[in-house]
Write a protein that holds these residues in place. Structure first.
Motif, short mmCIF file in Angstrom:
data_model
loop_
_atom_site.label_atom_id
_atom_site.label_comp_id
_atom_site.label_asym_id
_atom_site.label_seq_id
_atom_site.Cartn_x
_atom_site.Cartn_y
_atom_site.Cartn_z
N SER A 64 6.78 26.41 30.21
CA SER A 64 6.02 26.99 31.32
C SER A 64 6.41 28.44 31.55
O SER A 64 5.55 29.31 31.74
CB SER A 64 6.26 26.18 32.60
N LEU A 107 1.94 23.50 33.99
CA LEU A 107 1.83 24.50 35.06
C LEU A 107 1.37 23.87 36.36
O LEU A 107 1.78 24.29 37.44
CB LEU A 107 0.86 25.60 34.63
N GLN A 112 7.19 25.46 39.67
CA GLN A 112 7.35 26.70 38.92
C GLN A 112 8.30 27.62 39.68
O GLN A 112 7.89 28.40 40.54
CB GLN A 112 5.98 27.37 38.71
#
Length: 212
Positions: A64, A107, A112
């Motif tokens: 990611s 994602l 994240q």
């Protein structure tokens, strides 16, 4: 490919491992991805990878991060307004996702928290505060933006690789309103459609910020 011995002598770095992992996921998909297959691609013992990235979960986060790093280049200038930054971020994110469609579920479903992800958010929220947007609106804006982006991209890219994005045919006897609207949905997946939906989402943030 013949494997090299365990350890750091194989010339591995975190960035090299992440780049190889992204390429493997791009080629074969997440379902077939694993540390042993990645080690085979790199020609190393799997434990050599663990010397740099501690476990499969951390490896998925590295994938990611590598894709977000690719996305983040050139997003903002100091003079940009928050809407310009949000719009450019959205288009960079869309283009990057289209290059790496198998990575989109990572994602969309994993936190994240990498430096590159947080730096992108900091650019956006700092510009919003500079532009006089109230803090309660700023706090919600990243979730609104990336919730829209991830949902849209999962819908767009979640089918079989290479299959065109299409709107289903609606039986007018059963779904009369949807059938009437269907001609307006023929550009599903296009940049033009993306811009329209992005405009609606940004207008919602602007309305909350200004009442206009």
């Amino acid at each position: 490919m013949a494997r090299r011995t365990q350890g750091r002598s194989a010339g591995l770095t975190r960035d090299r491992i992440a780049a190889a992992a992204v390429a493997l996921v791009d080629r074969d998909g997440l379902e077939r991805f694993g540390v042993r297959r990645l080690a085979d691609e790199l020609g190393v013992d799997p434990m050599s990878i663990y010397n740099h990235i501690k476990g499969k979960a951390a490896l998925l986060d590295a994938i990611s991060e590598a894709v977000l790093t690719e996305m983040s280049t050139g997003i903002a200038a100091e003079s940009d307004t928050w809407e310009e930054i949000a719009r450019r971020t959205a288009h960079h994110y869309r283009r990057t996702a289209c290059r790496h469609p198998h990575v989109v579920p990572l994602l969309a479903t994993r936190p994240q928290n990498s430096p590159v992800a947080l730096a992108a958010l900091e650019q956006l929220v700092s510009a919003m505060r500079t532009g006089g947007v109230p803090d309660d609106v700023i706090a919600d804006a990243p979730l609104m933006l990336f919730g829209f982006l991830n949902g849209y991209l999962l819908a767009l890219l979640g089918g079989e690789p290479g299959s065109p994005a299409t709107v289903p045919a609606f039986d007018p006897e059963v779904y009369p309103t949807m059938a009437t609207l269907a001609p307006r949905m023929t550009d599903f997946g296009s940049v033009q459609e993306f811009d329209r939906l992005l405009d609606m989402m940004l207008a919602g943030i602007r309305h909350r910020a200004t009442g206009i």
